[in-house]
Design an enzyme around this catalytic site. Structure first.
Site, mmCIF file in Angstrom:
data_model
loop_
_atom_site.group_PDB
_atom_site.id
_atom_site.type_symbol
_atom_site.label_atom_id
_atom_site.label_comp_id
_atom_site.label_asym_id
_atom_site.label_seq_id
_atom_site.Cartn_x
_atom_site.Cartn_y
_atom_site.Cartn_z
ATOM 1 N N ASP A 47 0.128 7.251 9.901
ATOM 2 C CA ASP A 47 -0.330 6.158 9.023
ATOM 3 C C ASP A 47 -0.883 5.032 9.874
ATOM 4 O OD1 ASP A 47 -0.733 4.509 6.854
ATOM 5 O OD2 ASP A 47 1.369 4.143 6.436
ATOM 6 N N GLU A 77 -4.571 -3.177 5.397
ATOM 7 C CA GLU A 77 -4.094 -2.411 4.232
ATOM 8 C C GLU A 77 -2.603 -2.596 4.004
ATOM 9 O OE1 GLU A 77 -2.414 0.891 1.876
ATOM 10 O OE2 GLU A 77 -1.950 0.421 3.951
ATOM 11 N N GLU A 78 -1.856 -2.700 5.087
ATOM 12 C CA GLU A 78 -0.396 -2.757 4.950
ATOM 13 C C GLU A 78 0.091 -4.081 4.359
ATOM 14 O OE1 GLU A 78 1.351 -0.238 5.156
ATOM 15 O OE2 GLU A 78 0.502 1.163 6.612
#
Ligand SMILES: [Zn+2]
Length: 339
Positions: free
Chosen positions: A93, A124-125
């Site tokens: 990831d 994104e996280e």
């Protein structure tokens, strides 16, 4: 470098959210020869100072764009490798995904395919800042292949999320004389009891919506009527949020204030013949793109169950398989676009 070496090189560059500058610079340097060899173009798109998305394209437009995020969750874990797996933060990831996408694109270009884009974004996280930025700047892509660990299966859907803070206010008084006060805690727990009775819809693909009261706090002392109380609730959405929002307002019925914190819609995605499918519960950058980069697909090597853990890893066989799958999908979608 082969795809394993590239994965490890990427893992070894710490890129916890907000610190993507070095990995973006590395990817720029890595992609530059590929861009010049096949007549592409390469851009750094500033999202915030020192935070850049990387976008490369070959051909008039990026009909099919392969995309994922460059940031990881903390803590940083350096790479290591055994016979079967590459380990370390971001292995699945999404550093392994970035590497497979680059190798797929290299093979596609060598075979003469054009109309291909590679897009790597920041954030994104945390809040999808990089994807939101690109949604404001579409480049005519028809299809977006978004990479997240799905075990190399095409995700047909993912549950959405709806988060609320529920806050009640009251009036302090001595607990021996409750008629002089107004308990925020009593109002809140009555409202929460009614919230728990809201029926959640079930979707034939995504399964049941679920509701969790995740935090609860309030009050000052056992002998004081509470003047404030609050709770955080999280709903996993499987469809339209409007009926749930209306039901929440009815359940609370003025006893507390409902503050919406975040809403990520449930997603339904299409299949492609010949590629195995799955359904996932996690959220991705896809809603942030808002369809501006074309019809989205979600697939990548690795398992979400080890992402964000200290055991994060990706199977080498899955990396190699992903290089094949990404090529096959890109060819298929480019053909579909030309019809
Ligand atoms: Zn991810």
């Amino acid at each position: 470098m082969n795809v394993f070496e590239l994965t490890r090189a990427l893992v070894d560059i710490e890129s916890i959210t907000n610190n993507e500058e070095r990995v973006a610079a590395f990817l720029c340097g890595y992609l530059a020869p590929l861009v010049s060899r096949y007549g592409g173009s390469l851009e750094r798109i500033e999202v915030e100072p020192r935070r850049f998305n990387i976008f490369a394209q070959w051909g008039e437009r990026p009909t099919v764009t392969l995309s994922t995020h460059m940031d990881t969750v903390p803590p940083f874990i350096a790479s290591r490798e055994d016979g079967d797996h590459i380990w370390g933060r971001g292995a699945c990831d999404t550093k392994g995904i970035i590497a497979s996408m680059i190798f797929a694109v290299e093979l596609l270009l060598a075979a003469g395919q054009r109309g291909i884009g590679l897009l790597f974004v920041v954030g994104e996280e945390r809040n999808s800042a990089g994807a939101y930025r690109m949604a404001r700047e579409p480049r005519g892509a028809r299809f977006l292949i978004n990479g997240e660990p799905t075990g190399n299966r095409l995700a047909l859907g993912s549950k959405g999320a709806l988060r609320y803070e529920v806050a009640a206010a009251g009036k302090m008084a001595h607990s021996a004389y409750p008629e002089l006060g107004d308990s925020a805690i009593h109002k809140l727990i009555d409202a929460l009891a009614d919230i728990r009775r809201i029926p959640m819809p079930t979707d034939s693909l995504l399964g049941p919506g679920t509701l969790n009261i995740g935090t609860l706090s309030g009050g000052r002392a056992p002998n004081v009527i509470a003047d404030e109380a609050r709770a955080d609730i999280m709903i996993r959405l499987v469809g339209d949020s409007a009926p749930i929002k209306a039901a929440l307002a009815r359940a609370v019925n003025g006893r507390a204030e409902l503050r919406e914190i975040i809403e990520i819609p449930a997603l339904r995605l299409n299949a492609i013949e010949g590629i195995p499918t799955t359904v996932v519960a996690f959220t991705t950058d896809i809603p942030a793109y808002g369809g501006q980069w074309g019809e989205p697909f979600l697939i990548g090597p690795g398992s979400i169950h080890v992402a964000h853990t200290l055991e994060e890893r990706v199977a080498k066989t899955e990396l190699l398989e992903a290089v094949e799958i990404y090529q096959r999908m890109a060819r298929h979608l480019c053909n579909r676009a030309s019809k």
